[in-house]
Scaffold this active site. Structure first.
Site, mmCIF file in Angstrom:
data_model
loop_
_atom_site.group_PDB
_atom_site.id
_atom_site.type_symbol
_atom_site.label_atom_id
_atom_site.label_comp_id
_atom_site.label_asym_id
_atom_site.label_seq_id
_atom_site.Cartn_x
_atom_site.Cartn_y
_atom_site.Cartn_z
ATOM 1 N N HIS A 1 33.733 46.405 82.304
ATOM 2 C CA HIS A 1 33.749 45.370 81.257
ATOM 3 C C HIS A 1 33.656 46.057 79.904
ATOM 4 O O HIS A 1 32.711 46.794 79.649
ATOM 5 C CB HIS A 1 32.564 44.408 81.430
ATOM 6 C CG HIS A 1 32.766 43.422 82.538
ATOM 7 N ND1 HIS A 1 32.164 42.189 82.548
ATOM 8 C CD2 HIS A 1 33.513 43.485 83.658
ATOM 9 C CE1 HIS A 1 32.541 41.521 83.633
ATOM 10 N NE2 HIS A 1 33.355 42.287 84.336
ATOM 11 N N TYR B 1 26.667 34.868 77.342
ATOM 12 C CA TYR B 1 25.269 34.502 77.113
ATOM 13 C C TYR B 1 25.289 33.298 76.165
ATOM 14 O O TYR B 1 25.892 33.368 75.094
ATOM 15 C CB TYR B 1 24.506 35.648 76.454
ATOM 16 C CG TYR B 1 24.316 36.877 77.320
ATOM 17 C CD1 TYR B 1 25.363 37.772 77.546
ATOM 18 C CD2 TYR B 1 23.086 37.146 77.921
ATOM 19 C CE1 TYR B 1 25.186 38.903 78.340
ATOM 20 C CE2 TYR B 1 22.909 38.284 78.707
ATOM 21 C CZ TYR B 1 23.967 39.147 78.916
ATOM 22 O OH TYR B 1 23.789 40.267 79.705
ATOM 23 N N PRO C 1 15.463 39.743 82.007
ATOM 24 C CA PRO C 1 16.844 40.129 82.366
ATOM 25 C C PRO C 1 17.863 39.896 81.252
ATOM 26 O O PRO C 1 19.021 40.248 81.387
ATOM 27 C CB PRO C 1 17.151 39.260 83.578
ATOM 28 C CG PRO C 1 16.220 38.110 83.469
ATOM 29 C CD PRO C 1 14.986 38.612 82.793
ATOM 30 N N LYS D 1 18.678 45.222 81.623
ATOM 31 C CA LYS D 1 18.127 46.582 81.556
ATOM 32 C C LYS D 1 17.302 46.986 82.771
ATOM 33 O O LYS D 1 16.948 48.149 82.906
ATOM 34 C CB LYS D 1 17.260 46.723 80.296
ATOM 35 C CG LYS D 1 18.055 46.685 79.009
ATOM 36 C CD LYS D 1 19.075 47.798 78.944
ATOM 37 C CE LYS D 1 20.053 47.611 77.801
ATOM 38 N NZ LYS D 1 21.295 48.360 78.009
ATOM 39 N N TYR E 1 23.363 47.531 74.338
ATOM 40 C CA TYR E 1 23.787 46.898 75.595
ATOM 41 C C TYR E 1 24.429 47.939 76.530
ATOM 42 O O TYR E 1 24.182 47.932 77.736
ATOM 43 C CB TYR E 1 24.779 45.764 75.314
ATOM 44 C CG TYR E 1 25.004 44.835 76.491
ATOM 45 C CD1 TYR E 1 26.067 45.025 77.367
ATOM 46 C CD2 TYR E 1 24.134 43.767 76.733
ATOM 47 C CE1 TYR E 1 26.265 44.177 78.450
ATOM 48 C CE2 TYR E 1 24.336 42.912 77.813
ATOM 49 C CZ TYR E 1 25.407 43.126 78.663
ATOM 50 O OH TYR E 1 25.600 42.290 79.758
HETATM 51 C C1 PHB Z 1 23.575 39.295 86.675
HETATM 52 O O1 PHB Z 1 24.790 39.453 86.905
HETATM 53 O O2 PHB Z 1 22.771 38.924 87.573
HETATM 54 C C2 PHB Z 1 23.050 39.531 85.271
HETATM 55 C C3 PHB Z 1 23.913 40.040 84.312
HETATM 56 C C4 PHB Z 1 23.441 40.258 83.017
HETATM 57 C C5 PHB Z 1 22.132 39.955 82.704
HETATM 58 C C6 PHB Z 1 21.264 39.438 83.676
HETATM 59 C C7 PHB Z 1 21.722 39.223 84.971
HETATM 60 O O3 PHB Z 1 21.670 40.151 81.432
#
Ligand code: PHB
Ligand code: APR
Length: 411
Positions: free
Chosen positions: A82, A211, A303, A307, A403
């Site tokens: 990505h 997000y 989450p 990280k 990130y």
């Molecule tokens: C996930 O794919 O479970 C996931 C991805 C990004 C995040 C948290 C969880 O910030």
């Protein structure tokens, strides 16, 4: 030797690893490839470990480490690179172009469960010992030159003599608690909400992660493959997973997605659904004598910044390289620098995860926000913060740089 010790099976290794999650398995694989003998002691079965649904974003540092460990074939075949992700701010989406903003860095989307599965297969192939379903695991004399681990496995009692113990046994493990309370300082922030996560065999609503910050609360659209999606919504801590039918989840999730994205959402039955609390946590120091805390045993991140696994990976990389200095370069004191080396990067990721969580979530349920701000004032500050960082290239660079993952320290 006492009667009790006589009844114990006495085994020996260089590095005892407590826990067969990603931290323990990755450390074990790296050490084995360098000929450094290690034994893993795990509380539950392999299937139980694989049954845990976890995150799926891998920083370049972890991708490189898996390739170094020779455990990357399936990731390279099935993982998705990505080069960006989106932050939707009250319905307006801003793409964070990781590639452009970081000079070519990206992240890999590949489930932690798959990373763990690949590491388990590799360990079985290299023949290293893993004692699954072990009980009464006790770490002894960690602050001495001859630490040991006692445990029970399949009805037998074991005494494992070793040079070092890597505590890779997660937040609820025994390793951190083996460091006397008076010798450790714990830092913690428990968030006033949780994440309700749903896994479904439906095509992801978007090629990249989204997000979402909305007046209804946070949401995240993630994925596991082109046919499997992973979605989250922020829920009050008082909610129970049985309060959320699949239909109720899909309705709420759609309301939090940008409208044009919501129209594309393919829904379906959940194959997993659970609520996880959010916490920031760090234990200092991350070592005592010849015991080293690795990954979730030492720290927890919310989450929001993806990280958790990646921070465990940088701990593993640091400890692995220090142990190579001890065993292969004749530098026995090298491991004394582990905690200081690891903690700097730990706090960078903790801050980023806390910052992203503050900006993206709804805190109306929070009695005492940061710095004792009243909730509405805190919300205004956070809206302004996110607005600034999303609408300025410099601000987007700050998000992108963290990130993709800050550099690992030089060991
Ligand atoms: C996930 O794919 O479970 C996931 C991805 C990004 C995040 C948290 C969880 O910030
Ligand atoms: N003895 C042996 N094993 C133990 C003990 C114990 N007393 N206590 C816990 N364990 C095992 C757990 O069963 C688990 O398999 O240690 C392992 C710890 O694994 P994780 O909790 O996954 O921690 P870690 O390997 O550091 O991986 C961190 O996993 O939890 C996620 O979000 C986290 O992505 C991050 C990653």
């Amino acid at each position: 030797m006492s009667y009790h010790e006589k009844m114990m099976q006495n085994i020996k290794t260089k590095v005892a690893i407590i826990g067969a999650g990603p931290s323990g398995l990755l450390l074990g694989q790296l050490l084995a490839k360098k000929g450094i003998d290690n034994i893993i002691i795990e509380r539950v079965s392999p299937d139980y470990v694989l049954g845990r649904i976890r995150a799926g974003i891998l920083e370049q540092g972890l991708v490189d480490l898996l390739r170094e460990a020779d455990v990357s074939d399936r990731m390279d075949e099935e993982g998705h690179v990505h080069d960006g992700f989106a932050i939707s701010y009250y319905g307006t989406s801003y793409r964070i172009d990781l590639n452009e903003l970081t000079g070519g860095k990206t992240v890999m989307c590949y489930g932690q469960t798959e990373v763990t599965r690949d590491l388990m297969v590799a360990r079985k192939e290299n023949g290293a010992s893993t004692y699954y379903s072990s009980t009464n695991v006790v770490l002894n004399d960690v602050d001495s030159a001859s630490p040991s681990v006692t445990f029970e496995h399949e009805g037998e009692s074991y005494l494992l003599d070793c040079d070092y113990i890597a505590g890779c046994d997660g937040f609820h493990g025994v390793s951190r608690k083996t460091i006397p309370e008076e010798k450790r300082t714990e830092f913690e922030r428990v968030y006033p909400f949780g994440w309700l996560g749903l896994l479904s065999d439906t095509p992801p609503v978007s090629d990249e992660l989204i997000y979402c910050k909305t007046d209804r609360g946070f949401a995240l659209a993630s994925q596991r493959s082109s046919t499997r999606s992973r979605y989250y919504i922020q829920v009050p801590l008082t909610d129970k997973v049985e309060d959320w039918s699949d239909d109720k989840f899909w309705d709420e999730f759609k309301k939090r997605l940008p409208a044009d994205t919501a129209r594309k959402l393919v829904t379906g039955p959940s194959i997993e659904k659970s609520i996880a609390p959010l916490r920031s946590f760090v234990c200092e120091p991350m070592q005592l004598g010849n015991l080293f805390l690795v990954g979730d045993a030492a720290h927890i991140v919310p989450p929001t910044g993806a990280k958790g696994l990646n921070l465990a990976a940088s701990d593993v990389s640091i400890l692995y390289r220090l142990l190579c200095k001890v065993y292969n370069d004749g530098e026995p004191s090298a491991v004394q620098g582990y905690s200081e080396l690891a903690l700097n990067r730990v706090w960078q990721a903790e801050r980023f995860s806390w910052w992203m969580s503050n900006m993206l979530h709804d805190f109306k349920d929070d009695a005492g926000t940061a710095n004792n701000l009243d909730q509405k004032t805190f919300e205004r500050f956070m809206k302004s913060e996110l607005d600034f960082f999303l609408t300025n290239k410099a601000g987007q660079e700050v998000i992108a740089t963290q990130y993709v993952g800050l550099p690992y320290p030089q060991v």
